[in-house]
Motif scaffolding. Structure first.
Motif, PDB file in Angstrom:
ATOM      1  N   LEU A  15      -0.835  67.019  59.652  1.00 10.21           N
ATOM      2  CA  LEU A  15      -1.634  65.801  59.790  1.00 10.21           C
ATOM      3  C   LEU A  15      -1.100  64.682  58.908  1.00 10.21           C
ATOM      4  N   THR A  16      -0.577  65.041  57.750  1.00  9.83           N
ATOM      5  CA  THR A  16       0.003  64.028  56.856  1.00  9.83           C
ATOM      6  C   THR A  16       1.132  63.305  57.560  1.00  9.83           C
ATOM      7  N   VAL A  17       2.066  64.065  58.119  1.00 11.32           N
ATOM      8  CA  VAL A  17       3.200  63.462  58.823  1.00 11.32           C
ATOM      9  C   VAL A  17       2.711  62.664  60.032  1.00 11.32           C
ATOM     10  N   LYS A  18       1.792  63.255  60.787  1.00  9.63           N
ATOM     11  CA  LYS A  18       1.285  62.596  61.993  1.00  9.63           C
ATOM     12  C   LYS A  18       0.668  61.238  61.668  1.00  9.63           C
ATOM     13  N   TYR A  19      -0.121  61.186  60.603  1.00 10.86           N
ATOM     14  CA  TYR A  19      -0.823  59.935  60.295  1.00 10.86           C
ATOM     15  C   TYR A  19       0.111  58.894  59.672  1.00 10.86           C
ATOM     16  N   PHE A  20       1.052  59.326  58.828  1.00 11.24           N
ATOM     17  CA  PHE A  20       2.021  58.366  58.303  1.00 11.24           C
ATOM     18  C   PHE A  20       2.871  57.805  59.443  1.00 11.24           C
ATOM     19  N   LYS A  21       3.259  58.683  60.368  1.00 11.74           N
ATOM     20  CA  LYS A  21       4.064  58.240  61.503  1.00 11.74           C
ATOM     21  C   LYS A  21       3.275  57.258  62.368  1.00 11.74           C
ATOM     22  N   LYS A  22       2.007  57.551  62.596  1.00 13.94           N
ATOM     23  CA  LYS A  22       1.169  56.665  63.402  1.00 13.94           C
ATOM     24  C   LYS A  22       1.030  55.300  62.740  1.00 13.94           C
ATOM     25  N   ALA A  23       0.845  55.283  61.421  1.00 18.09           N
ATOM     26  CA  ALA A  23       0.734  54.011  60.695  1.00 18.09           C
ATOM     27  C   ALA A  23       2.008  53.193  60.854  1.00 18.09           C
ATOM     28  N   ALA A  24       3.174  53.861  60.734  1.00 21.49           N
ATOM     29  CA  ALA A  24       4.444  53.155  60.863  1.00 21.49           C
ATOM     30  C   ALA A  24       4.662  52.652  62.288  1.00 21.49           C
ATOM     31  N   GLU A  25       4.236  53.421  63.276  1.00 22.82           N
ATOM     32  CA  GLU A  25       4.388  52.989  64.678  1.00 22.82           C
ATOM     33  C   GLU A  25       3.505  51.783  64.978  1.00 22.82           C
ATOM     34  N   LEU A  26       2.285  51.808  64.451  1.00 27.11           N
ATOM     35  CA  LEU A  26       1.354  50.711  64.714  1.00 27.11           C
ATOM     36  C   LEU A  26       1.733  49.443  63.960  1.00 27.11           C
ATOM     37  N   SER A  27       2.402  49.607  62.821  1.00 20.60           N
ATOM     38  CA  SER A  27       2.784  48.430  62.038  1.00 20.60           C
ATOM     39  C   SER A  27       4.238  48.589  61.586  1.00 20.60           C
ATOM     40  N   PRO A  28       5.191  48.494  62.499  1.00 15.07           N
ATOM     41  CA  PRO A  28       6.602  48.759  62.182  1.00 15.07           C
ATOM     42  C   PRO A  28       7.195  47.774  61.183  1.00 15.07           C
ATOM     43  N   ALA A  29       6.594  46.627  61.014  1.00 13.59           N
ATOM     44  CA  ALA A  29       7.119  45.658  60.059  1.00 13.59           C
ATOM     45  C   ALA A  29       6.639  45.926  58.637  1.00 13.59           C
ATOM     46  N   ASN A  30       5.743  46.888  58.459  1.00  9.62           N
ATOM     47  CA  ASN A  30       5.222  47.204  57.119  1.00  9.62           C
ATOM     48  C   ASN A  30       6.178  48.187  56.438  1.00  9.62           C
ATOM     49  N   ASN A  31       6.950  47.683  55.478  1.00  7.71           N
ATOM     50  CA  ASN A  31       7.964  48.498  54.799  1.00  7.71           C
ATOM     51  C   ASN A  31       7.353  49.675  54.050  1.00  7.71           C
ATOM     52  N   THR A  32       6.163  49.470  53.499  1.00  8.98           N
ATOM     53  CA  THR A  32       5.517  50.534  52.732  1.00  8.98           C
ATOM     54  C   THR A  32       5.233  51.737  53.618  1.00  8.98           C
ATOM     55  N   TYR A  33       4.740  51.492  54.817  1.00 15.68           N
ATOM     56  CA  TYR A  33       4.430  52.586  55.728  1.00 15.68           C
ATOM     57  C   TYR A  33       5.692  53.362  56.094  1.00 15.68           C
ATOM     58  N   MET A  34       6.736  52.626  56.458  1.00 15.99           N
ATOM     59  CA  MET A  34       7.969  53.274  56.885  1.00 15.99           C
ATOM     60  C   MET A  34       8.616  54.051  55.735  1.00 15.99           C
ATOM     61  N   GLU A  35       8.585  53.463  54.558  1.00 14.56           N
ATOM     62  CA  GLU A  35       9.207  54.119  53.402  1.00 14.56           C
ATOM     63  C   GLU A  35       8.454  55.389  53.030  1.00 14.56           C
ATOM     64  N   ARG A  36       7.131  55.322  53.084  1.00 12.13           N
ATOM     65  CA  ARG A  36       6.341  56.502  52.751  1.00 12.13           C
ATOM     66  C   ARG A  36       6.569  57.605  53.781  1.00 12.13           C
ATOM     67  N   LEU A  37       6.697  57.232  55.034  1.00 12.89           N
ATOM     68  CA  LEU A  37       6.971  58.213  56.083  1.00 12.89           C
ATOM     69  C   LEU A  37       8.315  58.895  55.825  1.00 12.89           C
ATOM     70  N   ALA A  38       9.310  58.095  55.435  1.00 14.26           N
ATOM     71  CA  ALA A  38      10.637  58.653  55.154  1.00 14.26           C
ATOM     72  C   ALA A  38      10.575  59.642  53.989  1.00 14.26           C
ATOM     73  N   GLU A  39       9.794  59.306  52.969  1.00 18.49           N
ATOM     74  CA  GLU A  39       9.658  60.190  51.823  1.00 18.49           C
ATOM     75  C   GLU A  39       9.005  61.513  52.225  1.00 18.49           C
ATOM     76  N   VAL A  40       8.028  61.436  53.091  1.00 15.04           N
ATOM     77  CA  VAL A  40       7.369  62.652  53.570  1.00 15.04           C
ATOM     78  C   VAL A  40       8.361  63.517  54.347  1.00 15.04           C
ATOM     79  N   TYR A  41       9.182  62.876  55.174  1.00 16.13           N
ATOM     80  CA  TYR A  41      10.195  63.626  55.916  1.00 16.13           C
ATOM     81  C   TYR A  41      11.152  64.344  54.951  1.00 16.13           C
TER      82      TYR A  41
END
Length: 593
Positions: A107-133
């Motif tokens: 669920l952690t990965v799913k929700y971080f990924k969803k946040a990044a997909e919904l707001s692809p211009a938000n660097n914080t979301y994308m960076e946090r998703l990458a860290e989780v990966y």
């Protein structure tokens, strides 16, 4: 929620809250932000005005509960927000943190990924998703996220550095090289990047390209001979000894005092088995006033190690130390190494002291060297010198507790009680949380002894109490504290408990046994007292006059008068001139003082 989970949520929340607040206020793409009167994120299906207000209310309330550390309530409120707006990127991001704290990785990965997909211009979301990966060891997904992040931020060399490490993890050498080129476009060419590129070529087994990169670096910096030395070292490591030798000789022809070239040439001779030439070079480097001190210290450590392997003849090593230390020293490192070597070789104390004094000539504020010197001199009982050294030390290191300790002890040994007491009192002012608790305890123990000698019993007991706060098993303090209380026939139960701890810790210590026996005597426990006084006398071949008089008193109370008189007489013969003792012997009975 269990305590373990709650703790994890609390830990995450402090970090996550800051990220959420930053993301809320960050100026991103116009289609992905809110202001005070509109939703924080525009969505594919805009909410009705009523739903927008409801969402805003519950979302801000979730943040409020989170700030209050009401994490359960915040978690429920965030989930409720999704029932109002299932496309709220900020809510998915917040909930991902909670699921992470609850160890629900999918669920952690799913929700971080969803946040990044919904707001692809938000660097914080994308960076946090990458860290989780990365934490999930999903390297390909992490690379994709960082490449996406870089695509929106072409000036972020930190993102490229992370990509380089990820490609390195996969041993994707072409991508590593292309990433280094991208970093170079952002930060410009540098030695670091050239060496990194050379390292990649070496990992690929492309020695020709690696050497070309190094040559290119040397050509770009023709006046920095260290790059030529670096190239020589590479050649030597890759078996091209003659070419390496030529590089070193070239550098030394241009800069005869180049220490790196000299060191590398020395390594060359050692590799060639020409140890005598290498040894000559080593001495030349050590003797040169152009050689940096840290290089000399490193070489001298090697000299010591080699000497020890060959039998440990200190003559040559000490001669080398003398030659080096005859030069002007910019710091005390070499002198300290010399003193340490002398200690290692167990040389005479006065010789080590001379070495430590040399350290202090160079660096008079070197507290460590001065403490070692004081420790050596203490064994000589030269208390005047200890006083002088300690006073000087406090001029340079007024916060160093050890110098007050040595100074106070030296004053005590010279019966300068007022000076000792003043020193220890001043020393207590520098005690802090980082201070050695054993030494701090001894400060107060000695103060207590001095205060009691001066007839200040209540102050002495206060000092003893402070002593035991720092070290509750300070045996010397426990013994003296207990004995003085018994002498005053005061707090005998407390005295007995303290004294018993000393006897339990050191059951053959005659001083502690005597104190315990005397306290039992003062409590009227004469039979028990006799057991312990016997042990005290047995363990002290040179029993003191006090111990012998105590023995007589205890035996008298046990109605063994002949034995009591014998102990009293021994005490008298040893110099006890107490008038009460003489009367006890004459009357053959115990008399209180």
């Amino acid at each position: 929620m269990s305590n373990k989970i709650l703790f994890s949520v609390r830990t995450w929340a402090a970090v996550m809250l800051a990220l959420v607040l930053v993301s809320c206020g960050r100026q991103t793409d116009a289609t992905h932000r809110r202001n005070l009167s509109t939703p924080i994120t525009q969505h594919p299906s805009p909410l009705s005005h009523n739903d927008e207000l409801r969402f805003k209310y519950f979302y801000l309330e979730a943040i409020t509960q989170q700030q209050k550390e009401n994490f359960d309530a915040a978690f429920d409120l965030y989930r409720h927000c999704l029932t109002i707006d299932p496309n709220a990127a900020e809510v998915y991001f917040a909930l991902a943190g909670y699921y992470g704290a609850l160890d629900q990785d999918s669920l952690t990965v799913k929700y971080f990924k969803k946040a990044a997909e919904l707001s692809p211009a938000n660097n914080t979301y994308m960076e946090r998703l990458a860290e989780v990966y990365i934490n999930e060891n999903r390297i390909d997904d992490a690379i994709e996220s960082y490449e996406s992040l870089y695509g929106q931020n072409k000036d972020r060399s930190d993102v490229l550095s992370m990509l380089f490490r990820l490609y390195e993890h996969k041993k994707d050498y072409p991508k590593m090289l292309s990433t280094l080129s991208r970093i170079e476009m952002v930060d410009g060419a540098s030695e670091r990047l050239s060496l990194a590129r050379m390292n990649v070529y070496e990992q690929q087994g492309k020695q020709k390209e690696a050497l070309a990169e190094l040559k290119n670096l040397a050509q770009k910096h023709p006046y920095d001979m260290n790059y030529r030395v670096m190239m020589g070292n590479w050649l030597l490591q890759n078996g091209q000894k003659e070419a390496a030798y030529q590089e070193y000789q070239y550098v030394l022809s241009e800069e005869p005092e180049n220490t790196l070239a000299q060191m590398s040439l020395m390594d060359y001779y050692q590799a060639e088995g020409q140890d005598s030439i290498a040894s000559v070079m080593k001495e030349k480097i050590l003797a040169s006033d152009k050689t940096p001190v840290d290089t000399k210290v490193t070489l001298m450590r090697q000299v010591v190690q080699d000497n020890e392997r060959q039998g440990g003849d200190s003559t040559q090593v000490l001669a080398m130390f003398r030659r080096i230390l005859s030069q002007k020293q910019t710091n005390s490192d070499m002198a300290e190494l010399c003193a340490a070597y002398m200690s290692l070789k167990k040389m005479p104390s006065d010789t080590i002291c001379q070495a430590l004094e040399r350290v202090l000539e160079i660096a008079p504020d070197n507290a460590g060297a001065r403490i070692q010197l004081l420790q050596h001199i203490w064994d000589t009982k030269d208390f005047d010198r200890i006083i002088d050294l300690s006073k000087t030390a406090l001029q340079y290191n007024p916060e160093e507790m050890a110098f007050y300790y040595f100074l106070g002890l030296a004053y005590s040994q010279k019966d300068m009680r007022d000076e000792a007491l003043a020193t220890f009192r001043k020393g207590t002012s520098v005690i802090n949380e980082q201070s050695n608790r054993d030494i701090a305890s001894d400060f107060y123990a000695i103060m207590g002894d001095i205060l009691h000698e001066k007839g200040l019993a209540s102050e002495a007991y206060a000092a003893y109490d402070s002593c035991l706060q720092y070290k509750d098993d300070n045996l010397g303090c426990l013994n003296n504290y207990a004995y003085y209380l018994s002498e005053e026939n005061k707090d005998l139960s407390k005295a007995e408990q303290m004294s018993y701890r000393t006897v339990k810790a050191e059951p053959e210590n005659s001083t502690y046994l005597d104190t315990y026996a005397w306290i039992l005597f003062m409590q009227g426990r004469y039979a028990e007292a006799k057991i312990y006084i016997d042990q005290a006398i047995k363990n002290d071949s040179t029993a003191s006059v006090v111990l012998l008089e105590h023995g007589g008193d205890i035996y008298a109370r046990n109605n063994e008068i002949d034995k009591a008189v014998d102990y009293w007489q021994q005490s008298l013969n040893k110099g006890n001139s107490s008038k009460v003792l003489i009367r006890k012997i004459r009357l053959r009975k115990y008399l209180a003082k």
